[in-house]
Design an enzyme around this catalytic site. Structure first.
Site, PDB file in Angstrom:
ATOM      1  N   PRO A   1      39.230  -8.681  22.335  1.00 11.65           N
ATOM      2  CA  PRO A   1      37.953  -9.253  22.799  1.00 11.65           C
ATOM      3  C   PRO A   1      36.863  -8.202  22.914  1.00 11.65           C
ATOM      4  O   PRO A   1      37.118  -7.030  23.172  1.00 11.65           O
ATOM      5  CB  PRO A   1      38.309  -9.820  24.183  1.00 11.65           C
ATOM      6  CG  PRO A   1      39.786  -9.999  24.158  1.00 11.65           C
ATOM      7  CD  PRO A   1      40.316  -8.899  23.297  1.00 11.65           C
ATOM      8  N   CYS A   2      35.621  -8.628  22.755  1.00 15.98           N
ATOM      9  CA  CYS A   2      34.465  -7.752  22.924  1.00 15.98           C
ATOM     10  C   CYS A   2      34.082  -7.769  24.397  1.00 15.98           C
ATOM     11  O   CYS A   2      33.725  -8.811  24.942  1.00 15.98           O
ATOM     12  CB  CYS A   2      33.303  -8.238  22.067  1.00 15.98           C
ATOM     13  SG  CYS A   2      31.889  -7.115  22.075  1.00 15.98           S
ATOM     14  N   GLN A   3      34.194  -6.608  25.046  1.00 14.62           N
ATOM     15  CA  GLN A   3      33.911  -6.507  26.474  1.00 14.62           C
ATOM     16  C   GLN A   3      33.052  -5.276  26.745  1.00 14.62           C
ATOM     17  O   GLN A   3      32.584  -4.622  25.815  1.00 14.62           O
ATOM     18  CB  GLN A   3      35.242  -6.428  27.242  1.00 14.62           C
ATOM     19  CG  GLN A   3      36.124  -7.659  27.046  1.00 14.62           C
ATOM     20  CD  GLN A   3      37.564  -7.402  27.445  1.00 14.62           C
ATOM     21  OE1 GLN A   3      38.216  -6.536  26.906  1.00 14.62           O
ATOM     22  NE2 GLN A   3      38.053  -8.167  28.391  1.00 14.62           N
TER      23      GLN A   3
ATOM     24  N   ASN B   1      36.974  -7.592  15.383  1.00 16.36           N
ATOM     25  CA  ASN B   1      36.142  -7.875  16.548  1.00 16.36           C
ATOM     26  C   ASN B   1      34.863  -8.553  16.076  1.00 16.36           C
ATOM     27  O   ASN B   1      34.567  -8.579  14.873  1.00 16.36           O
ATOM     28  CB  ASN B   1      35.815  -6.578  17.307  1.00 16.36           C
ATOM     29  CG  ASN B   1      35.575  -6.803  18.790  1.00 16.36           C
ATOM     30  OD1 ASN B   1      34.717  -7.590  19.170  1.00 16.36           O
ATOM     31  ND2 ASN B   1      36.337  -6.122  19.632  1.00 16.36           N
TER      32      ASN B   1
END
Length: 426
Positions: A95-97, A140
């Protein structure tokens, strides 16, 4: 066949990476699962954990297709790295965090970023594994290259420097699957990394960055590109450790230093804006839809058609935020219905369900306007038909899976190119 390339699959979902690398029943996604893939990849361990739900639906689907052996359904952050089998290739769509670094590895006894940020779970495996995987293959959203807004590109710079410190060279490319003939307009960044103990690392050292990016690289072999001028690329050195980068990289910059294509080795980054070079056939929405009448639930009631048309249309009106500030909100129109003669729009996780929506796909058939069936969503991601169909899995959940998934054909093509690079180096 050469020695098997052992794979560990993280954030496995319903198995998109595995399908792209191994195929399904040894068949290739890009052939519609009709032709042999001749894959040398073998997934020896996988992990899928959904923290926000008690029922682990994606893991249930994964286990139904490949079995429970060597599959982990627990929080990856709590997995003991020593229980993960040695592997050659680590893959996953993480995930992009917010990747900002909280402290150094030395001072935190292992925690170097914010808790729950799954990039650090990948980092933990790479750092603690005595026999490190020699190759990484990650996916991503493309905004990773420009995040966060006050330090454009910082998050990606942290990832590059952390891999650099672990002894990896990295290449990346933003790929829109539809621009290479695949059925969905889905833009994602794909990242390959090569440990310094691998022959591919040495091949990169022996090439110029632009040669690898455009001609000799793994991604270049899978997906051809062109640029207006080969000399028109940026190069810079990643300065400091990951804490320094977290605090200082491109501070206040209004534009990312990373273009959609690039390479990093020994902390030296070379990056250039590229465009696809593809002249083959294209799969369009019409190619994947079922013929004839489908289940009644998927047809739009005439009484609700106006709601769909409104939500899909252009809008401009005033709103007031929580602080009482009034602002103008505008959005453009979307195609209604979705054109059958083009590749599909990106599938999102909210694709399922009857309620009118701006973002759900709607097509016009002889029988009326309708939403897409789960099997059609699977086809847009190049999964086998009914891959996610189980008695315990609702159609809305199947749509959610596909919103979270990737286009399997992209994985297959890059995986095939990587396999060619790896062959003969064991």
């Amino acid at each position: 066949m050469s020695k098997k390339i052992k794979v560990a699959e993280l954030f496995a979902g319903v198995g998109g990476f595995r399908l792209g690398l191994e195929g399904w029943n040894n068949k290739s996604a890009t052939s519609g699962y009709e032709k042999e893939l001749n894959s040398e990849y073998e997934v020896v361990w996988s992990n899928q954990w959904e923290p926000s739900t008690k029922a682990q639906h994606a893991s249930i689907v994964y286990e139904s297709r490949w079995g429970k052996l060597n599959h982990s359904n627990e929080d990856i952050a709590s997995v003991d790295v020593t229980t993960i089998p040695d592997h050659d290739l680590l893959v996953g769509g993480f995930p992009c965090q917010d990747y900002s670094v909280a402290t150094t590895l030395k001072n935190s006894k292992g925690l170097i970023g914010k808790k729950g940020v799954l990039w650090w779970s990948i980092h933990k495996i790479l750092n603690e594994k005595e026999n490190k995987p020699r190759f990484l293959f990650l996916e991503n959203v493309d905004r990773l290259l420009i995040s966060p807004s006050n330090q454009r590109g910082r998050d990606f710079a942290i990832i590059l420097q952390s891999l650099n410190e672990l002894g990896y060279a990295v290449e990346w490319r933003v790929i829109n699957a539809a621009e290479y003939g695949l059925p969905q307009r889905r833009r994602r960044v794909f990242i390959l990394a090569y440990h310094k103990t691998s022959e591919i690392y040495n091949q990169i050292l022996e090439s110029t960055p632009i040669e690898w990016i455009l001609d000799k690289g793994t991604i270049a072999d899978a997906f051809s590109i062109s640029v207006e001028n080969r000399k028109n690329y940026k190069s810079f050195k990643l300065k400091g450790d990951i804490v320094d980068i977290s605090n200082e990289f491109n501070k206040g910059g209004n534009k990312s230093l990373f273009e959609n294509t690039g390479i990093m080795i020994n902390g030296e980054v070379s990056t250039i804006k590229s465009v696809p070079s593809y002249e083959g056939a294209h799969t369009i929405l019409r190619d994947i839809i079922l013929s004839g009448k489908v289940e009644d639930d998927f047809y739009i009631n005439e009484n609700e058609l106006d709601k769909w048309i409104y939500l899909k249309g252009a809008k401009s009106h005033s709103k007031v935020n929580a602080q009482g500030f009034e602002y103008k909100y505008s959005e453009g129109s979307m195609s209604f219905p979705d054109p059958l003669e083009k590749s599909s729009r990106t599938i999102i996780t909210g694709e399922g369900g009857k309620s009118p929506s701006r973002f759900k796909h709607v097509i016009n058939t002889k029988e009326g306007y309708r939403r897409l069936m789960p099997v059609e969503l699977e086809r847009l991601n190049m999964f086998p038909d009914n891959h996610t169909k189980l008695d315990a899995i609702l159609d809305t959940k199947r749509a959610f899976f596909m919103g979270n998934a990737l286009v399997v054909g992209v994985i297959e093509k890059i995986g095939t190119s990587l396999q060619k690079k790896i062959d003969g180096t064991f």
